[in-house]
Design a protein around this motif. Structure first.
Motif, short mmCIF file in Angstrom:
data_model
loop_
_atom_site.label_atom_id
_atom_site.label_comp_id
_atom_site.label_asym_id
_atom_site.label_seq_id
_atom_site.Cartn_x
_atom_site.Cartn_y
_atom_site.Cartn_z
N ASN A 36 0.84 -1.20 0.00
CA ASN A 36 0.00 0.00 0.00
C ASN A 36 0.88 1.25 0.00
OD1 ASN A 36 -0.40 -1.43 2.82
ND2 ASN A 36 -0.81 0.68 3.34
N ASP A 37 0.72 2.15 0.91
CA ASP A 37 1.29 3.51 0.80
C ASP A 37 2.76 3.59 0.35
OD1 ASP A 37 -0.95 3.47 2.40
OD2 ASP A 37 -0.05 4.60 4.04
N GLN A 53 4.63 0.38 2.01
CA GLN A 53 4.01 -0.56 2.95
C GLN A 53 3.88 -1.89 2.23
OE1 GLN A 53 2.32 0.37 6.43
NE2 GLN A 53 4.37 1.09 5.95
N TRP A 61 -3.42 -7.32 3.18
CA TRP A 61 -2.70 -6.51 4.17
C TRP A 61 -2.36 -7.39 5.36
CZ3 TRP A 61 -3.42 -4.67 9.20
CH2 TRP A 61 -2.66 -3.55 9.56
N PHE A 96 4.58 0.93 10.20
CA PHE A 96 3.61 1.67 9.40
C PHE A 96 4.29 2.82 8.64
CE2 PHE A 96 -0.92 0.73 11.18
CZ PHE A 96 -0.74 -0.62 10.93
N SER A 97 3.47 3.60 7.97
CA SER A 97 3.99 4.61 7.03
C SER A 97 4.84 5.67 7.71
CB SER A 97 2.83 5.27 6.31
OG SER A 97 2.33 4.37 5.36
N ARG A 160 -0.09 8.43 13.69
CA ARG A 160 0.79 7.75 12.73
C ARG A 160 1.19 8.59 11.52
NH1 ARG A 160 -4.14 4.84 12.68
NH2 ARG A 160 -5.41 5.20 10.82
N ASP A 161 2.09 7.99 10.72
CA ASP A 161 2.52 8.50 9.42
C ASP A 161 3.33 9.79 9.53
OD1 ASP A 161 0.91 6.36 8.74
OD2 ASP A 161 -0.81 7.60 8.18
N GLU A 214 -4.94 10.60 7.78
CA GLU A 214 -3.76 9.76 7.59
C GLU A 214 -2.76 10.49 6.68
OE1 GLU A 214 -5.15 5.24 8.14
OE2 GLU A 214 -5.64 6.00 6.15
N TRP A 297 -8.62 1.37 -0.28
CA TRP A 297 -8.99 0.41 0.77
C TRP A 297 -10.37 -0.19 0.48
CZ3 TRP A 297 -5.39 -1.51 3.53
CH2 TRP A 297 -4.29 -0.74 3.92
C1 FRU Z 1 -2.86 4.57 4.94
C2 FRU Z 1 -2.50 3.75 6.16
C3 FRU Z 1 -1.60 4.53 7.10
C4 FRU Z 1 -0.86 3.44 7.83
C5 FRU Z 1 -0.68 2.40 6.77
C6 FRU Z 1 -0.72 0.99 7.28
O1 FRU Z 1 -3.23 3.83 3.84
O2 FRU Z 1 -3.67 3.30 6.81
O3 FRU Z 1 -2.29 5.42 7.94
O4 FRU Z 1 0.36 3.89 8.34
O5 FRU Z 1 -1.72 2.60 5.82
O6 FRU Z 1 -0.37 0.09 6.30
#
Ligand code: FRU
Length: 482
Positions: A36-37, A53, A61, A96-97, A160-161, A214, A297
């Motif tokens: 993902n990200d 990710q 996931w 995570f991100s 996060r992130d 996010e 998602w």
């Molecule tokens: C965004 C997210 C982030 C998180 C990551 C987890 O798509 O939900 O907020 O860090 O993906 O994989």
């Protein structure tokens, strides 16, 4: 029974992987497994690094790792070993991100350590962590982790992130969080990347802009400051916010003395089906480049049957227009992808269906440019990956100036249309990138962009221009196989 356990997590079928009809020709994807990200975008020692990710052991996931690719030219990407693996006390349930920054010759990754806070995995206790490398390939987690071990009182365990940047002698960090269903971005400052001082809330939802923000990003562009976020939970409103989650931005002014950000309305950055969790970075030539996750998602991903899931968009340069909106243009390096010129016509009147090229394998990976002049047609459009049973339709309606991307007959996969109104212009300039399971449409030098995944079947390779209710004047039509 380890084998069964793997199967439950979506074991990778190697046979299917080799045959994958939707595997990308030129977009960033994982060799196998889930992504993902985009994370940690940085140019370090001349190389462009993109992390993402990644769950390498399945097509869904799972416990997040950081996958890694790098490139000298933003076009040809090489895969490197996984950069971050979860499992330490601070990132027990996932890395995570996060983002990357160079400091004293090292490239530093600042990421979220994810831990579930309860056995049912309903709530999180997220902290911010640091890892560093001298070669850009092998990363070591800091013994000082977590570098931010508690969320601020305005936030929650959804914290996060982190996105980090440097200004003068200081580093600044923003992270996404939420409290009482209000999405927010919080701001910190540090002089060494390890000890952080909390400065307050940079921006938050007014109640209509989502329950969680996010992947925040904050940067100067065209004399203004841009806050880019990926909010969760904005309600659809006409043609706006049609995806489950969005990525968009606020334009404003930031005052470093008072840490005050004054900003305007929220605008979606891309109007297609599949654009999320975008991150930007500034490269050595000063360009602000953005890459997004080219999926959404909870949207079906038919490529899982091939042993992989997810991809990243093409790198796009950001510009701020005079009207205060962001334009995204594919980086010029991408012209290196052009293999063979398929069409070059300076003037063309489309008055009925016109097959631009016979059905051909070469039309699965394609770049196409053309200018659409004002014309008397009610509708003008282009069908991609069309055959007897399938087509992905890009259509422009003259009266309403609405551009529609319709993948409802696009093949396997989720279907649906997205619409966006184009600004008034005498000529509309189109630039389209087609890959084996995606389309990216840039209109008027990126004033509007639509990005979507499509899942056509192999026999449908056609490209067709059409006009209805009159003729459409097309100029400078060029196309290349990629
Ligand atoms: C965004 C997210 C982030 C998180 C990551 C987890 O798509 O939900 O907020 O860090 O993906 O994989």
């Amino acid at each position: 029974m380890a084998f069964d356990h793997h199967r439950m997590n979506g074991e990778i079928d190697r046979e299917a992987r080799r045959k994958g009809r939707w595997r990308f020709g030129y977009h960033i994807m994982a060799p196998s497994g889930w992504i993902n990200d985009p994370n940690g975008l940085v140019q370090y020692k001349g190389m462009y690094h993109v992390f993402f990710q990644h769950y390498p052991n399945g097509v869904e996931w799972g416990p997040m790792h950081w996958g890694h690719v790098a490139s000298r030219d933003l076009v040809n990407w090489k895969h490197y070993p996984i950069a971050l693996t979860p499992g330490d006390a601070c990132d027990r349930d996932g890395c995570f991100s996060g983002s990357a920054i160079e400091k004293e010759g090292e490239v530093c990754l600042i990421y979220t350590g994810h831990r579930y806070a309860d056995a049912a995995k309903k709530s999180s206790d997220q902290v911010q962590c640091l890892a560093a490398s001298r070669d850009g390939i092998n990363f070591e987690k800091s013994p000082d982790n977590p570098i931010i071990g508690t969320h601020p009182k305005e936030g929650s365990g959804d914290f996060r992130d982190p996105k980090v940047w440097r200004r003068g002698d200081h580093f600044y960090l923003i992270a996404g969080t939420c409290k009482d269903h209000i999405g927010k971005v919080v701001l910190y400052r540090s002089s060494n990347l390890k000890n952080w001082t909390y400065l307050g809330v940079l921006a938050q939802s007014d109640g209509k802009l989502g329950y969680m923000w996010e992947c925040p990003d904050f940067f100067a562009l065209g004399g203004k400051h841009i806050l880019m976020i990926s909010p969760q939970g904005i309600e659809p409103d006409g043609d706006l916010y049609q995806n489950l989650h969005q990525t968009g931005y606020f334009v404003g002014n930031f005052d470093y003395e008072h840490m005050q950000f004054d900003y305007g309305d929220f605008t979606e950055l891309d109007n297609g089906h599949d654009f999320y969790a975008a991150q930007s970075f500034q490269d050595n030539s000063g360009r602000r480049i953005v890459i997004g996750w080219m999926d959404m998602w909870d949207s079906p991903m038919p490529e899982q049957a091939e042993g992989w899931a997810g991809a990243l968009t093409l790198p796009r340069e950001l510009h701020l227009s005079e009207n205060g909106k962001i334009r995204m243009t594919p980086v010029p390096e991408l012209t290196q992808l052009r293999k063979r010129e398929l069409v070059h016509e300076s003037e063309l009147l489309i008055s009925e269906n016109r097959s631009f090229h016979r059905l051909n394998e070469e039309l699965m990976e394609l770049e196409m440019l053309f200018d659409l002049k004002k014309s008397d047609a009610n509708q003008f459009g282009i069908k991609l990956r069309c055959g007897e049973t399938e087509e992905t339709v890009i259509q422009y309606e003259t009266a309403s100036r609405v551009l529609t991307l319709d993948r409802s007959k696009g093949g396997a996969g989720p279907g649906g249309t997205r619409r966006t109104k184009l600004p008034e212009h005498d000529t509309l300039k189109f630039r389209i990138y087609l890959d084996r399971s995606s389309v990216e449409i840039f209109v008027n030098d990126g004033e509007k962009v639509m990005t979507s995944r499509i899942y056509p079947r192999e026999q449908n390779h056609g490209v067709q221009l059409f006009a209805r209710g009159g003729g459409a004047q097309v100029q400078n039509l060029r196309s290349w196989s990629l």
